[in-house]
Scaffold this active site. Sequence first.
Site, mmCIF file in Angstrom:
data_model
loop_
_atom_site.group_PDB
_atom_site.id
_atom_site.type_symbol
_atom_site.label_atom_id
_atom_site.label_comp_id
_atom_site.label_asym_id
_atom_site.label_seq_id
_atom_site.Cartn_x
_atom_site.Cartn_y
_atom_site.Cartn_z
ATOM 1 N N GLU A 37 56.327 153.208 64.127
ATOM 2 C CA GLU A 37 55.860 154.297 63.635
ATOM 3 C C GLU A 37 56.834 155.451 62.968
ATOM 4 O O GLU A 37 56.560 156.060 62.210
ATOM 5 C CB GLU A 37 55.159 154.749 64.958
ATOM 6 C CG GLU A 37 53.730 154.314 65.056
ATOM 7 C CD GLU A 37 52.864 154.366 64.045
ATOM 8 O OE1 GLU A 37 52.737 155.150 63.490
ATOM 9 O OE2 GLU A 37 51.933 153.092 63.787
ATOM 10 N N CYS A 192 41.174 152.485 50.048
ATOM 11 C CA CYS A 192 41.086 153.807 49.589
ATOM 12 C C CYS A 192 42.364 154.319 49.141
ATOM 13 O O CYS A 192 42.842 155.373 49.879
ATOM 14 C CB CYS A 192 40.492 154.694 50.932
ATOM 15 S SG CYS A 192 39.859 156.091 50.670
ATOM 16 N N CYS A 208 29.948 157.434 51.455
ATOM 17 C CA CYS A 208 30.939 158.347 51.227
ATOM 18 C C CYS A 208 30.789 159.328 50.240
ATOM 19 O O CYS A 208 30.287 159.091 49.142
ATOM 20 C CB CYS A 208 32.163 157.275 50.686
ATOM 21 S SG CYS A 208 33.726 158.398 49.923
#
Length: 347
Positions: A37, A192, A208
């Site tokens: 991360e 996306c 959307c």
Amino acid sequence: MSSNNFTNQLLDWFVNNGRKYLPWQLKKSPYSVWISEIMLQQTQVKTVIPYYINFMKRFPNIESIAKCELDELLSYWSGLGYYARGRNIYKTAKILDKKYQSIFPKTYDEIIKLPGIGRSTAGAILALAYKKKYSILDGNVKRVLARYYRIEGFLQKSNIQEKLWNLADLNTPSSNVDQYTQAIMDLGATVCTRSRPKCFICPLSENCLARFYSEQDKLPTRKPRTKKSIREVGVMIIVDNKKSVLLEKRPNNGIWGGLYSFPELGDGQTINSWLDDNLREPVEKITRLNPIKHSFTHFNLLINPTKIKIENKPKKYRIKPRYFWHKLPIDREIGLAAPISVMINEL
DNA sequence: TATGCGTGGGG
DNA sequence: TCCCCAAGCAT
């Protein structure tokens, strides 16, 4: 209904389309999630993969970091950028070793206090490693949410951030939170996308709002950037007859913090005055090398290198403490910025 | 809260 | 060639 449409469609999509075999997903632990991360902050998966693999080979656990020198850790970060991340991993490992017996903590309040871990990274660790119901809000999630809900306004504004965090919380399920978290990141990264999103295969396209209004290209709203300034710096590549090069350790704050670079000329300083002040050795040959352009997010840097050959390097006590002689070639001992690494390899 | 902090790749 | 920015955080 325990969770909404958005969440269920994403979870369904993840089964066949999610990424499940990234290096940090294979033997998942709080440690592997933490390191990945941090590396993935502002950095794409493709870039991170080789760094992650090399890093884990050398640092398989918290103790191995706590025992190492920061210089060595930064050598494994060399070229990845945002070096404060590496320094913060080092700080955090020391804290974990000392206060937590090298066991990664399990609560938000403990995790959020660790250096380099903010709200989103803490949420990712809690969701991915512990399956606890915490939200993330990284670039992918922001993009998906801003489009789906047609959120207008600059992402960095606090009211927009708050709105997005609320939407992130709203959609995060209490069960399968690890899959959901990975799913929304994967959707942002693979479907996306910033430019030319693949709405025709998107599981969320039906509802959307950006798609409904054909505003995919306008959302999320980009802030106009001011023109980048150009900075110029003269550096000296000083090499002795036994192939040692003089390097300067940079302070921990600022650009390339904690890394080694070539000695720089100060404002208005000439090479001769620098040599008088710092080296006081006979010079064999001075060669001006081609300038090197390096581009940062906020400015462009023009490096003007001069190569200076000397016979023998002076004794260590005669140079200032921020300077160090290093034998060439340099292999995984110290942190080097990308362009410096290239220049050293060309010596 | 606005800005500094890297690098490599896409358009 | 140039601009944009990609799994944010710290100050």
